[in-house]
Design a protein around this motif. Structure first.
Motif: not given
Ligand code: PHE
Length: 470
Positions: A296-301, A292-294, A122-125
Motif C-alpha cells: 500500500g501507500g507506505i510501499g511507495v515511500l 513494495f507494491s503489496q 500500484t500496478e500488478t506484478p
C-alpha cells in the motif's frame, strides 16, 4: 614519490569510501541475478570461498601498493617495475569498460526513483515486469537517465573524491543497509518464502560448471572493486597510521554482508510470487517493486528511498571507477583534474549511449554475438578483472620486496600483522595459479567464446607492447 598527498578525513571516512566503492550495483543488482542464473546456493558458496581466499588477500595487496607508493594504479605499479606497467593500463581500460555499462544501470535506478512515485508501485506484478522491459528497451529515456547519472559522476570527481562523496556515503550507506534488512524481513515472512530460502541456503552442485566458477570469481573481483587498481588508488590516499589488513577485512565483510542481504531480500519474495530465479538483469527492478507494491501507500515511500539509496550506492562505486582513469591522467600524463574528468566523461558517455541502446534498437553484434552492454560486461568482469587481480598478486608476490611489504603492513613494525606469512604465501604461490585455472576452465566452458578470445588478445597486446605505453 608524492609526499603531500591528500588523506581521508578520518578512518571511518576511508572505510566508508572504500566500502562505498565496493558496495554498489555489484551487490544489489548483479549478485542476486547471477545467483539466480547460476543455480543458487552452490554459486554463493563458491563465491564466498573466492572472496575469503583470494579477494581479501588481493585487497590487502592493493592497499599496500597504493599506500606504499602514494600513487594511483599505473604510477604505483610503475614504481616497482616498468615491465608490469601494462597491468595498470589494463586497470584503466577496465575502468572504461565498466563505466561503459555501469551508468546505464545507475540510470535505471534513478529512473525508478521517479517511477516509484508516479504509480509503478500500484500496478500488478505482470505490469511491473512489463514496465521494466519496456523501459530498458526504449531509446530516449534510458539514455537520458544514463547521462544524468554520468553527469553526477563528473561533478563529484571534478571536485576531487574526498569532500562530497565521503559525506554522502556516511548517511546513505547505513540507510541502504537498514532498508535491506527491512526488506529481507518482509520477504522472509511472505507466504511461500520457504522455497527461496532453500534456493539460497541448500547447495546443489549438480549444475556447477567451469562457467559457474568463472562467474563467481568475476563477481568476487567486481563486487570488491579489485583487479583494476581502484583499491590501489584509494589506498594511496590512506594515512600511514591505518591498519591495512584490518581495513581490508572490514570492507570485505561489509561488501559480502550487503550482497547476502540483497539475496535474502529478493529470493524468498521471488519464490513467493512464483517467479523464475533466472530473471537476468531485471531482477532487482522487478522483485523489489513487487514487494513494495503489496504494502500500500507506505510501499511507495519505501520504493522511493530504496531506489535513492541504490543510486547513491552505485554512485559511490562509479566515482571510484572514474577516479582510476582521472588519477592516471593527472599523475602520469600531467593533466589538470577538470580536463581529465571532462575528457573521460565524454568517452564514457559515448560508450554508455551504445550500451543503453544495445538493450533495444541495436541488437547483438556480428561475430561477437552479444550486444555492446554485454560485451563491456563480459570483457571487464570475466577477463580483465580476474587477470588483473592475478597480475597484481604476481607483482606483489614476486616483484615487490617482501620486507617492504612487511614494513608497509605492520606500519614499520609498530603494529602486528600475525598472518603476514600466510598472506604472502597465498599471494605468491596460491592465488596466481588458482585464478589461471579458473580462467582456463571457464574459457572453455563459456558460450561467448569470441568475446573471450577478443579480451585475451587485447591483454596479450598490452603485455607485449607495454614498454611503448610508458
Ligand atoms: N564494486 C562495485 C560494485 O559492486 C563495482 C566496481 C568494480 C567499482 C571495480 C570499482 C572497481 O558495484
Amino acid at each position: 614519490m608524492e609526499k603531500q598527498r591528500e588523506n581521508w578525513g578520518s578512518r571511518i571516512g576511508f572505510v566508508l569510501a572504500a566500502a562505498g566503492s565496493a558496495v554498489g550495483l555489484g551487490n544489489i543488482w548483479r549478485f542476486p541475478y547471477l545467483t539466480g542464473e547460476n543455480g543458487g546456493s552452490a554459486f554463493i558458496l563458491i563465491y564466498l570461498v573466492f572472496v575469503i581466499f583470494i579477494g581479501i588477500s588481493v585487497m590487502i595487496a592493493e592497499f599496500s601498493l597504493g599506500r606504499n607508493t602514494g600513487l594511483a594504479a599505473v604510477g604505483a605499479i610503475k614504481t616497482y617495475s616498468d615491465r608490469w606497467t601494462f597491468v595498470g593500463i589494463m586497470g584503466v581500460l577496465s575502468a572504461f569498460l565498466i563505466m561503459g555499462f555501469y551508468p546505464v544501470v545507475g540510470g535505471w535506478a534513478l529512473a525508478y526513483i521517479v517511477e516509484s512515485f508516479t504509480g509503478l508501485l500500484t500496478e500488478t506484478p505482470e505490469a511491473i515486469e512489463d514496465t521494466f522491459v519496456g523501459f530498458i528497451t526504449g531509446s530516449f529515456q534510458p539514455v537520458i537517465w544514463m547521462l544524468v547519472f554520468l553527469v553526477l559522476n563528473i561533478v563529484i570527481v571534478a571536485k576531487g573524491i574526498k569532500g562530497g562523496i565521503e559525506k554522502a556515503a556516511k548517511v546513505l550507506m547505513p540507510t541502504l543497509f537498514i532498508l535491506l534488512i527491512f526488506i529481507a524481513i518482509r520477504s522472509l515472512t511472505l507466504e511461500g518464502a520457504g522455497a527461496g530460502i532453500e534456493f539460497i541456503f541448500r547447495p546443489d552442485f549438480s549444475e556447477v560448471t567451469g562457467a559457474t566458477f568463472l562467474a563467481a570469481l568475476g563477481q568476487a573481483f567486481f563486487s570488491l572493486s579489485l583487479g583494476m587498481g581502484a583499491m590501489i588508488t584509494y589506498g594511496s590516499y590512506l594515512s600511514k597510521k591505518e591498519t591495512l589488513a584490518g581495513n581490508a577485512v572490514i570492507v570485505t565483510a561489509l561488501d559480502v554482508g550487503v550482497a547476502l542481504l540483497a539475496g535474502i531480500a529478493m529470493f524468498p519474495a521471488l519464490f513467493a510470487f512464483g517467479m523464475e530465479p533466472a530473471q537476468g538483469p531485471g531482477l532487482v527492478f522487478v522483485v523489489i517493486p513487487i514487494v513494495f507494491s503489496q504494502m500500500g501507500g507506505i510501499g511507495v515511500l519505501f520504493g522511493i528511498i530504496f531506489f535513492i539509496a541504490l543510486a547513491v550506492a552505485a554512485l559511490t562505486s562509479s566515482v571510484s571507477l572514474m577516479e582510476v582513469v582521472v588519477a592516471y591522467l593527472i599523475d602520469q600524463r600531467g593533466m589538470l583534474r577538470k580536463k581529465a574528468v571532462y575528457g573521460t566523461g565524454i568517452v564514457m558517455a559515448i560508450m554508455g549511449v551504445l550500451a543503453s541502446l544495445s538493450m533495444g534498437v541495436i541488437g547483438p553484434m556480428p561475430v561477437l554475438q552479444v550486444g555492446v552492454f554485454d560485451l563491456f560486461d563480459i570483457l571487464s568482469d570475466k577477463i580483465f578483472l580476474g587477470l588483473g587481480g592475478m597480475f597484481i598478486a604476481i607483482i606483489t608476490g614476486w616483484v615487490v620486496n617482501k620486507e617492504t611489504l612487511r614494513a608497509e603492513l605492520t606500519n614499520d613494525g609498530t603494529i602486528e600483522f600475525k598472518l603476514f606469512e600466510v598472506w604472502h604465501f597465498l599471494i605468491k604461490w596460491i592465488i596466481p595459479p588458482a585464478v589461471a585455472i579458473v580462467a582456463v576452465v571457464g574459457i572453455f566452458d563459456i558460450e561467448q567464446t569470441a568475446v573471450m578470445i577478443l579480451g585475451l588478445v587485447v591483454v596479450g597486446l598490452l603485455a607485449v607492447f607495454s614498454r611503448k605505453l610508458n
